[in-house]
Design an enzyme around this catalytic site. Structure first.
Site, short mmCIF file in Angstrom:
data_model
loop_
_atom_site.label_atom_id
_atom_site.label_comp_id
_atom_site.label_asym_id
_atom_site.label_seq_id
_atom_site.Cartn_x
_atom_site.Cartn_y
_atom_site.Cartn_z
N GLU A 14 0.79 -2.17 13.18
CA GLU A 14 0.92 -3.21 12.91
C GLU A 14 0.95 -3.88 14.49
O GLU A 14 1.28 -5.28 14.64
CB GLU A 14 1.60 -3.53 12.56
CG GLU A 14 0.88 -3.61 10.41
CD GLU A 14 3.07 -3.91 10.25
OE1 GLU A 14 3.41 -4.20 9.71
OE2 GLU A 14 1.56 -3.82 8.31
N LYS A 20 3.74 1.74 16.81
CA LYS A 20 4.52 2.06 15.76
C LYS A 20 4.20 2.81 14.38
O LYS A 20 6.01 2.90 14.19
CB LYS A 20 4.48 0.80 14.63
CG LYS A 20 4.96 -0.49 13.49
CD LYS A 20 4.93 -1.30 12.46
CE LYS A 20 5.69 -1.73 11.92
NZ LYS A 20 5.46 -3.01 10.85
N GLN A 21 2.96 3.17 14.16
CA GLN A 21 3.58 3.98 12.94
C GLN A 21 2.21 5.00 13.14
O GLN A 21 1.55 4.49 13.09
CB GLN A 21 3.43 3.79 11.46
CG GLN A 21 2.59 2.33 11.14
CD GLN A 21 2.69 1.47 9.76
OE1 GLN A 21 3.26 0.53 9.80
NE2 GLN A 21 2.67 2.27 8.37
N TRP A 23 0.63 -0.71 0.07
CA TRP A 23 0.24 0.02 0.05
C TRP A 23 0.90 1.28 -0.05
O TRP A 23 0.51 2.28 -0.15
CB TRP A 23 -0.99 -0.21 0.84
CG TRP A 23 -0.44 0.75 2.90
CD1 TRP A 23 0.45 -0.41 3.24
CD2 TRP A 23 -0.74 1.31 3.43
NE1 TRP A 23 1.59 0.47 4.46
CE2 TRP A 23 -0.07 0.98 4.58
CE3 TRP A 23 -1.50 2.64 3.22
CZ2 TRP A 23 0.46 2.21 5.52
CZ3 TRP A 23 -1.26 3.52 4.16
CH2 TRP A 23 -0.43 2.89 5.31
N ASP A 24 1.66 1.44 0.24
CA ASP A 24 3.44 2.65 0.34
C ASP A 24 2.99 2.90 -1.13
O ASP A 24 3.17 4.15 -1.34
CB ASP A 24 4.32 1.21 0.39
CG ASP A 24 4.98 0.98 1.47
OD1 ASP A 24 3.50 -0.11 1.88
OD2 ASP A 24 5.66 0.75 1.60
C1 BGC Z 1 5.22 -0.93 7.51
C2 BGC Z 1 3.83 -1.30 6.31
C3 BGC Z 1 4.54 -1.24 5.67
C4 BGC Z 1 5.44 -2.81 4.97
C5 BGC Z 1 7.05 -2.42 3.96
C6 BGC Z 1 5.74 -1.85 7.52
O1 BGC Z 1 6.91 -1.87 8.94
O2 BGC Z 1 4.51 -1.24 8.91
O3 BGC Z 1 3.11 -0.22 6.15
O4 BGC Z 1 3.02 -1.62 4.44
O5 BGC Z 1 6.46 -2.20 6.16
O6 BGC Z 1 7.14 -0.97 4.09
#
Ligand code: BGC
Length: 769
Positions: A488, A601-602, A357-358
């Site tokens: 996550e 986490k984000q 999804w990035d």
């Molecule tokens: C992130 C995801 C991301 C993936 C690839 C993961 O660590 O939590 O949001 O899509 O890394 O960049």
């Protein structure tokens, strides 16, 4: 944070060879041209720790999934971008001693990546234990102009000895991925041959059956006419080599030129692959190394003309942003709608080179603003072409009637991620794909895209959301149960605010689009109805019901949106309560402890407030930011950029600057201690966002661009350029105001700090604070 590279505006420079840094530098000095890319491995033998990596866009291997407990719906494989045959290789043996920097004393060493020109150089003087000394200068690039071509110039000067050099300039097909589930051989031999003095290696991937053909031409030239050279060619299974025997005198400069073409069955029918490889190589060798190099410099000059960002007054930040832009342009060029952007680009194996999804949530705005409409459109078409697979994917999970769930990770549209809490639950990705269509249309004005492709995708995604929402009797509201949000560090939660919001927004916007297309593009509308079997009345009436009874968790007392229903039940702690030794928590805490904690986490709620900022009062954004930022550990590289943008908007300038630095030099300074695995390409797009949308304060509202700049105190000025609709706009922000130049063909109306201005094409305005 680790800093061993020199600061420079256009160059990445490593002085001296510290073997501990070798794998890190291999990532940081990577090259790419959209079609292929490679880590900065040495051409000559290096027996020290190294991660060999040369990757071809879209060429993957379906590596059989390895899980302890199989669950229905798991994908069969994880697609891996393959380490492809190594075409840079050279084995150089001087009087019986092999050139291998791991075994030699390195007197001087300098590696330089010239980002302005897209060229990698190395220079070193090294000696063998018996005192023989040698100077080497190398140069290599992957042509941006001719994507199937790569070129190397390699000069060696034995400084204090004469004798015989045995040199093999080869292509080696016996290569492996470090990250392989069953240690399978990914490459099968097809043929090796010499045709018209060109060495050809043709190989095939196991299972996925991609053919690739590499053709090589080498030349050896000498500074001394008296030096004698003999040359032959060696072929064996998965290996071809141009072999030279050279009698040299001390001080002779021996120069090799190696030009290689790399063609794949993604682009040509297999039976013509070798012919095409030879054709491309012949064109390149006829042009010659110098011309190829000139083309390279010009191509990059063109890219920088509209893509550069200039920061005056902070060389470290300047180098950081150019590095990010350079890597983004090396990874994806938009020339092929079947390609996409892997989170590590061509710089490492992690994340398998697949699409996340990035792309939609982070990368699209960069390519849209700097590469133009076609580049961005190709990123959208990539998903459009995979719509059938997304519908199949949703069917496997029990959805029907054309509902689509796009994969979390993919190469060809099939899901290949197999952690259940992500594969089945991180469904918010569907929302980002819908949002990208919206974002593209408001940026480019290309409504036609919606009629031809976009609406079909929106209907399929909306059908998914409509089925995924269920009605809760106690709440008398529609809910989404059992999901993982962008954070996550929480799984299987109910009513992740971000997911519910973006799902509802998709329904809402799809309803708008339906009206537009039905009324304005009626022919397309009819085709869509036929193709999707869409039954507007019953289907959309459920969407309206959901929207009218939507559950969005919030806490009345604090006035914040709740990350999920149970978020406040967790023990509330702040990141400042953590000991430095516990960070990053994903390396120090058990997974169970992480899941139970409130640490984020984000960006999650804040991701939503970032994407949909215009739907919320500033005060609401501030309350949520003040609550969530102190609980966010930013252990995804995609996190600090979103926080930086909101912090700029809220006037938290110092925090915005600090968060910005964390994203912009994340790789150069190895903040996460993992640069040896590859660079964080998709987070680089986040850095661009943090500059343009954060400090530049750029937004698109309705049909207009808005700027609300806030420049870090340390900087003298910030200059960037964006394509918007039919104009190209250059923005220069300094401490006393903003200057905007409009290119393109039309007058543009835009807003600076809320006030409207009209700028005629070819003119500029300056507004002081
Ligand atoms: C992130 C995801 C991301 C993936 C690839 C993961 O660590 O939590 O949001 O899509 O890394 O960049």
């Amino acid at each position: 944070m680790l800093r061993y590279l020199q600061e420079d505006e256009w160059l990445i420079i490593e002085e001296g060879l510290d073997r501990e840094n070798q794998k890190k530098s291999e990532s940081l000095f990577s090259l790419g041209n959209g079609h292929m890319g490679m880590r900065a491995n040495f051409e000559e033998t290096y027996s020290g720790p190294s991660l060999r990596g040369l990757y071809l866009a879209g060429i993957y291997y379906p590596d059989k999934t390895r899980v302890g407990w199989w669950k229905n719906g798991y994908p069969e494989y994880f697609a891996k971008v393959l380490n492809a045959p190594n075409w840079i290789g050279m084995k150089l043996v001087f009087n019986g001693s092999e050139l291998d920097l791991e075994q030699m004393k390195v007197d001087t060493f300098c590696r330089t990546l010239n980002m302005k020109e897209g060229i990698l150089n190395r220079e070193f003087v090294a000696s063998w234990p018996d005192g023989k000394r040698i100077r080497v200068e190398t140069e290599r690039f992957l042509s941006m102009e001719r994507r199937e071509i790569g070129a190397i110039r390699y000069s060696a000067t034995p400084l204090n000895f004469s004798g015989i050099l045995e040199a093999s300039l080869f292509i080696e097909g016996n290569v492996f991925n470090e990250d392989s589930n069953y240690d399978e051989t990914f490459w099968e031999p097809v043929s090796q041959a010499v045709i018209d003095d060109y060495c050809i290696l043709h190989t095939r991937t196991g299972k996925s059956n991609f053919d690739i053909c590499m053709a090589m031409h080498t030349e050896c030239s000498l500074s001394n006419d008296h030096t004698s050279v003999s040359h032959d060619q060696i072929l064996r299974e998965k290996y071809v080599s141009d072999h030279y025997n050279i009698n040299f005198l001390a001080g002779d400069k021996i120069r090799f030129t190696k030009i290689v073409s790399v063609t794949t069955s993604r682009d040509y029918p297999k039976e013509y692959l070798e012919e095409q490889s030879i054709k491309r190589l012949r064109e390149a060798t006829t042009a010659g190394y110098r011309k190829l190099r000139e083309e390279q410099v010009l191509s990059w000059e063109k890219k920088w003309r509209t893509g550069d960002i200039i920061i005056e007054g902070d060389i470290s930040a300047q180098q950081g942003i150019r590095f990010n832009i350079f890597q983004l342009n090396q990874t994806y060029t938009g020339h092929d709608p079947l390609l996409n952007i892997g989170p590590k680009g061509f710089t490492g194996e992690k994340y398998g080179g697949s699409t996340y999804w990035d792309t939609e949530a982070f990368c699209l705005p960069f390519y849209m603003s700097t590469g133009g409409k076609e580049v961005a459109r190709n990123l959208l078409l990539y998903r459009y072409r995979q719509l059938d697979k997304a519908i199949e994917n949703a069917q496997k999970l029990g959805f029907n009637n054309g509902a689509a769930l796009f994969p979390m990770v993919t190469m060809n549209g099939e899901e290949c991620h197999n952690e259940w809490e992500i594969t089945f639950e991180e469904i918010h990705r569907n929302g980002a794909i819908a949002f990208a269509i919206y974002n593209y249309i408001r940026h480019t004005g290309d409504e036609q895209y919606l009629a031809e492709y976009g609406l079909e995708v929106l209907i399929a995604i909306s059908r998914f959301w409509s089925q995924r929402f269920t009605f809760s009797d106690p709440l008398q509201k529609f809910v989404i149960l059992g999901v993982t949000g962008p954070n996550e560090y929480e799984n299987n939660v109910n009513n992740n605010w971000y997911t519910n919001y973006i799902a509802a927004w998709t329904l809402f916007w799809t309803l708008d689009c339906i009206e537009l297309i039905r009324d304005k593009y009626n022919l397309d509308w009819k085709l869509i109805l036929e193709k999707t079997n869409f039954n507007p009345d019953p289907e959309t009436s459920r969407w309206f019901t959901i929207l009218n009874h939507l559950h969005l968790p919030s806490d009345e007392k604090s006035g914040i949106f709740l990350q999920q229903d149970g978020y406040l039940d967790k023990e509330q702690q702040l990141v400042t309560d953590l000991l430095p030794a516990e960070r990053p928590i994903n390396q120090h805490w058990s997974w169970d402890r992480i899941l139970r904690s409130c640490f984020i986490k984000q960006a999650d709620v804040l991701q939503g407030l970032y994407l949909f900022e215009e739907n919320f009062e500033k005060e609401v954004i501030k309350r949520n930011f003040d609550f969530y930022e102190p609980r966010t550990v930013h252990e995804s590289s995609l996190s600090p950029c979103v926080h930086a943008i909101l912090a700029s908007r809220l006037g938290y300038s110092e925090l915005a600057y600090e968060l910005y630095l964390r994203t912009s030099r994340l790789d150069l300074d190895d903040y996460n201690h993992e640069i040896q695995e590859g660079c964080h390409i998709t987070s680089m797009a986040g850095t661009w966002l943090a500059l343009v949308e954060g400090f530049g304060g750029m937004r698109i509202i309705g049909d207009h661009l808005h700027f609300n700049p806030c420049l870090p105190i340390k900087w003298k000025s910030l200059t960037f350029t964006v394509h918007f609709r039919n104009t190209i706009i250059s923005i220069n922000i300094n401490q006393s105001g903003i200057r905007i130049h409009a290119g393109g063909i039309e007058e543009i109306e835009l807003f600076i700090n809320g006030k409207g201005y009209k700028i005629k094409s070819g003119t500029e305005i300056t507004i002081n604070h």
